[in-house]
Design a protein around this motif. Structure first.
Motif: not given
Length: 336
Positions: A253, A256, A259, A294, A297
């Motif tokens: 990822d 991000s 995420e 991801a 998190r």
């Protein structure tokens, strides 16, 4: 005007105000808003690092979780023949077994710690087989296997140090179930009720729904929530996001992006309920890190943002039932 008259006027007016105030109806205090419940659960409950990570998250945020345990992770290749899935030969599993006796012992310790911390240990069956076509007898056989393997895990694997109270816990406090692949059917629900379960969490709904009761069982459903630029609905589960974002193929990822999309979807679904009717929001996870972790998190960000609010309760399925109907969460355990 005489002093006496002025004094009488003041006293009479004050007395009139006091009488009027006492006679006026009291304004009703506003009823406190219903807390926003968030129910976070984990399927499989396998990886030891994720056990610790999830418990750390709970400690930081005040949350309690449900762990849907697959009992094959309490068996090694040497002890795997203790389990026989319906229609399969002994020692078969779709998700493997523990790699060593030490791994089993460490996992048992994590289960016991989580239980002691107030988390909900529930059943995900054993071998993670698709049971949509299983009969009532098949499901009851699977439940008996789960109950026996959890109860006797220390003895089966010749592990010393079984905690006092382990058998009582395993026999009486496993009240919930989630089907592998969310594959359900009438036979499953009948077998669950007959086997002493209180709730099932295998359903799927278009959006957050209140749990339904019937046939001796409380039934929960993971919601489909809006996600991504087009706000297409997806089951609020890490695996479904993984398939949506990368076709089920592992991609790191970078930046991000995955995420942020997952976090945004969780938060938007939460805000809709928090500002509206406050139906409980359910989110399902696994102990597998997908797309470079991801989704874990995103979960940690989400829980850190919402579970710490005074009017939000991040709870397990068992704790939610206890808060709504105390009798539903007590006195039911696994049976045969």
């Amino acid at each position: 005007m005489s002093v006496a008259f002025r004094f009488c006027t003041i006293v009479c007016v004050c007395a009139s105000l006091i009488v009027s105030a006492s006679a006026a109806p009291k304004a009703e205090m506003p009823t406190p808003a219903r807390p926003q419940y968030v129910i976070i659960s984990f399927d499989g409950a396998h990886d030891l690092a994720q056990w610790q990570r999830s418990r750390n998250l709970a400690a930081r945020t005040g949350a309690s979780f449900t762990y849907f345990l697959s009992c094959v992770f309490l068996l090694t290749r040497e002890t795997r023949n203790v389990y026989r899935a319906p229609g399969k030969s002994a020692g078969r599993s779709n998700v493997g077994f523990a790699q060593s006796k030490k791994e089993v012992g460490d996992r048992l310790a994590q289960i016991w710690l989580a239980h002691a911390e107030g988390h909900d240990i529930a059943s995900h069956g054993c071998g993670h087989f698709d049971g949509k076509d299983w009969s009532r007898a098949d499901w009851r056989s699977e439940f008996r296997s789960f109950a026996a393997i959890l109860r006797d895990a220390y003895n089966i694997n010749e592990i010393a140090g079984e905690p006092q109270g382990w058998k009582q816990f395993s026999e009486n406090e496993i009240i919930g179930f989630r089907a592998p692949y969310l594959a359900t059917g009438k036979a499953l629900f009948t077998a669950l009720a007959e086997s002493g379960f209180t709730y099932d969490a295998s359903g799927v709904s278009r959006g957050p729904n209140e749990p339904e009761s019937g046939g001796g069982l409380i039934r929960f459903a993971l919601p489909q929530i809006a996600e991504g630029p087009k706000e297409r609905r997806v089951i609020a589960m890490d695996y479904n996001l993984f398939v949506r974002h990368s076709g089920g193929k592992e991609i790191d990822d970078t930046g991000s992006a995955f995420e942020d999309r997952a976090y945004g979807a969780f938060l938007a679904a939460f805000d809709e309920q928090y500002r509206g009717s406050r139906i409980p929001l359910q989110i399902g996870f696994h102990f597998t890190l997908m797309n470079g972790g991801a989704y874990w998190r995103a979960l940690e960000r989400f829980a850190g943002d919402v579970c710490t609010r005074a009017d939000v309760k991040c709870v397990s399925y068992k704790e939610y039932l206890a808060s709504q109907r105390p009798a539903q969460a007590a006195g039911a355990g696994l049976g045969g």
